[in-house]
Scaffold this active site. Structure first.
Site, PDB file in Angstrom:
ATOM      1  N   ILE A  96      37.697  40.012  34.844  1.00 29.11           N
ATOM      2  CA  ILE A  96      38.389  38.379  35.213  1.00 29.11           C
ATOM      3  C   ILE A  96      39.015  38.720  36.238  1.00 29.11           C
ATOM      4  CG2 ILE A  96      39.578  36.660  34.384  1.00 29.11           C
ATOM      5  CD1 ILE A  96      39.454  37.927  31.554  1.00 29.11           C
ATOM      6  N   CYS A  97      38.713  37.871  37.421  1.00 29.14           N
ATOM      7  CA  CYS A  97      39.676  37.646  38.722  1.00 29.14           C
ATOM      8  C   CYS A  97      40.755  36.771  38.380  1.00 29.14           C
ATOM      9  CB  CYS A  97      38.796  37.271  39.733  1.00 29.14           C
ATOM     10  SG  CYS A  97      39.753  37.330  41.333  1.00 29.14           S
ATOM     11  N   LEU A  98      41.875  37.063  38.080  1.00 29.49           N
ATOM     12  CA  LEU A  98      42.916  36.175  37.749  1.00 29.49           C
ATOM     13  C   LEU A  98      44.095  36.957  38.385  1.00 29.49           C
ATOM     14  CD1 LEU A  98      43.634  33.531  36.598  1.00 29.49           C
ATOM     15  CD2 LEU A  98      43.899  34.968  34.560  1.00 29.49           C
TER      16      LEU A  98
END
Lengths: 153, 354
Positions: free
Chosen positions: A89-91
């Protein structure tokens, strides 16, 4: 339980609260053999292409937690510009914007929000982001199709 | 730039001979917008930079000096008020990251409740503006109200009216939640002032200032007589007076009515002036007990076990226990709540009343 007695009080408290007052559309329960490893389920938010989907994730609290962010990964296949095919996840709050004031609950709420608001300008899955920017209607249709195909619990 | 740098160097080399009157007021005081306005009446105070006093901070590189200061738990049901020892900002910025300051607590006998300060038009005389507010007084006190007044902070906070005589003080007994309503003859006659003067402030000039003063108990002159407040109202504050001064400007709302906006509050204790600052999150720490079970909001955000007792500077988020705060400084330079770069830590011990 030996593992439990070494567990920081914060993790015990967080776990208790997650079980006693779960956030809407989110469930997280620790694995029996490793209390730092959580099996997570997030329901696809309404009015998003993921509506009706049930997403499984794994969440692991590293030794340094809460000074380091939890490690979270989608196990269910999902068509989303900020989630790659390995489920990573790109967060920002999972990376440089992590703060020890955040918790398992807030992290999972942020991931739920990310499903409602895909951000193709900060992509992890380049091809999906490209599709999303070039033809959003088609991308949304694909996301819905993947939801129907892969995320039915 | 050059002057600022030389000041900084000197305070570093000679911190005990610091001359704070040459320091500007710490600019971060008003730079941080209130993140949550639900924490009224809790303050840390920074003395104003116009007196000579050696900094009284505690702690060292890795040492953690227990505080021997006296802590005051507040009066009546009112929340306690906390004050930070004098700490010029230039010094604060140079301190080693893991240093934690400790607070000492001083007693404030008079407190104007900031949100209650209001002006309204007189019903009998529509050109007159009347001031009202509620306040707490732990001792008999006097109220004085000034319009368009200049403060000389170098002269013990002397207040000088630009072109009129100050209205006489109004005396009150001690008591919590008292109301002050200005008499018509002491109100501000709008036709005698220019609206520009009411809506703007200078560095030391304010459209509206309210001062609450109380003579310290047992304050007597050399020949044994009781001390009294100096006349006229606004005179330089002597050591035997404890005062709180509220500085405000006026604004006009969309209906053309005057509204009050408080700029700052200062207290005067033992001949020292402190500016009051709110601490975000302190209220949960001091209200309720651990026995109620619901300790979210007052537990340390990091360990979720110990009570919060450490405030991050300059953002003033009280969110951690001292142990986690020290550990945090080895890991990061950011406040857990707002990610502002951390200047220092301030430990506030609250003595619970039983």
């Amino acid at each position: 339980m030996a593992a439990n007695s070494q567990l920081p009080r914060r993790i015990i408290k967080e776990t208790q609260r997650l079980l006693s007052e779960p956030a809407p559309g989110i469930s997280a329960s620790p694995s029996e053999d490793n209390l730092r490893y959580f099996n997570v389920m997030i329901l696809g938010p309404t009015q998003s292409p993921y509506e009706g989907g049930v997403y499984k994730l794994e969440l692991f609290l590293p030794e340094e937690y809460p000074m380091a962010a939890p490690k979270v990964r989608f196990l269910t296949k999902i068509y989303h510009p900020n989630i790659d095919k390995l489920g990573r996840i790109c967060l920002d709050i999972l990376k440089d914007k992590w703060s020890p004031a955040l918790q398992i609950r807030t992290v999972l709420l942020s991931i739920q929000a990310l499903l409602s608001a895909p951000n193709p300008d900060d992509p992890l899955a380049e091809d999906i982001a490209k599709q999303w920017k070039e033809d959003e209607a088609k991308a949304v249709a694909t996301a819905k199709e993947w939801t129907r195909q892969y995320a039915q619990g | 730039m050059g002057a600022g740098h030389s000041r900084r160097s000197r305070s570093q080399n000679d911190s005990n001979d610091h001359h704070p009157e040459q320091e500007p007021a710490p600019p971060h005081i008003n730079a941080v917008p209130p993140v949550n306005s639900n924490y009224p009446n809790q303050y840390a105070a920074q003395p104003q930079p116009y007196y000579n006093q050696a900094p009284q901070y505690y702690g060292g590189r890795r040492s953690y000096v227990p505080n021997n200061g006296h802590f005051y738990g507040g009066w009546g049901g009112a929340p306690p008020t906390h004050y930070m020892p004098f700490q010029p900002q230039q010094q604060m910025r140079q301190q080693v990251p893991e240093q934690t300051q400790r607070t000492s607590t001083i007693r404030n006998d008079v407190n104007l409740k900031k949100p209650t300060l209001k002006v309204r038009m007189s019903q009998e005389k529509p050109s007159a503006l009347l001031v009202s507010f509620s306040f707490d007084a732990a001792a008999p006190c006097s109220v004085s109200v000034f319009f368009n007044v200049t403060e000389d902070s170098a002269d013990s906070c002397k207040l000088t009216l630009v072109n009129s005589e100050p209205a006489p003080r109004v005396a009150f007994d001690k008591g919590l939640g008292q109301e002050f309503v200005q008499k018509l003859e002491h109100g501000l006659l709008l036709d005698t002032v220019s609206p520009a003067d009411l809506l703007s402030t200078g560095p030391e000039t304010f459209p509206l200032v309210v001062r609450l003063e109380t003579v310290k108990k047992d304050a007597t002159t050399e020949d044994g007589r009781e001390r009294e407040l100096l006349e006229p109202p606004g005179s330089p504050l002597p050591k035997w007076v404890q005062a709180q001064t509220t500085y405000a400007t006026l604004t006009k709302n969309s209906d053309g009515e005057y509204m009050v906006r408080v700029l700052k509050q200062k207290i005067w204790v033992e001949g020292v002036s402190y500016e009051l600052q709110e601490i975000y999150g302190i209220e949960q720490c001091t209200s309720g007990t651990a026995a109620t079970g619901d300790d979210t909001g007052k537990e340390c955000v990091i360990c979720m076990s110990e009570p919060r007792d450490t405030t991050v500077l300059p953002c003033r988020h009280m969110c951690m226990c001292s142990g986690c705060a020290r550990m945090l400084r080895h890991q990061t330079n950011r406040c857990p709540i707002c990610r502002t770069a951390v200047d220092g830590l301030l430990e506030i011990k609250v003595e619970r009343r039983t």
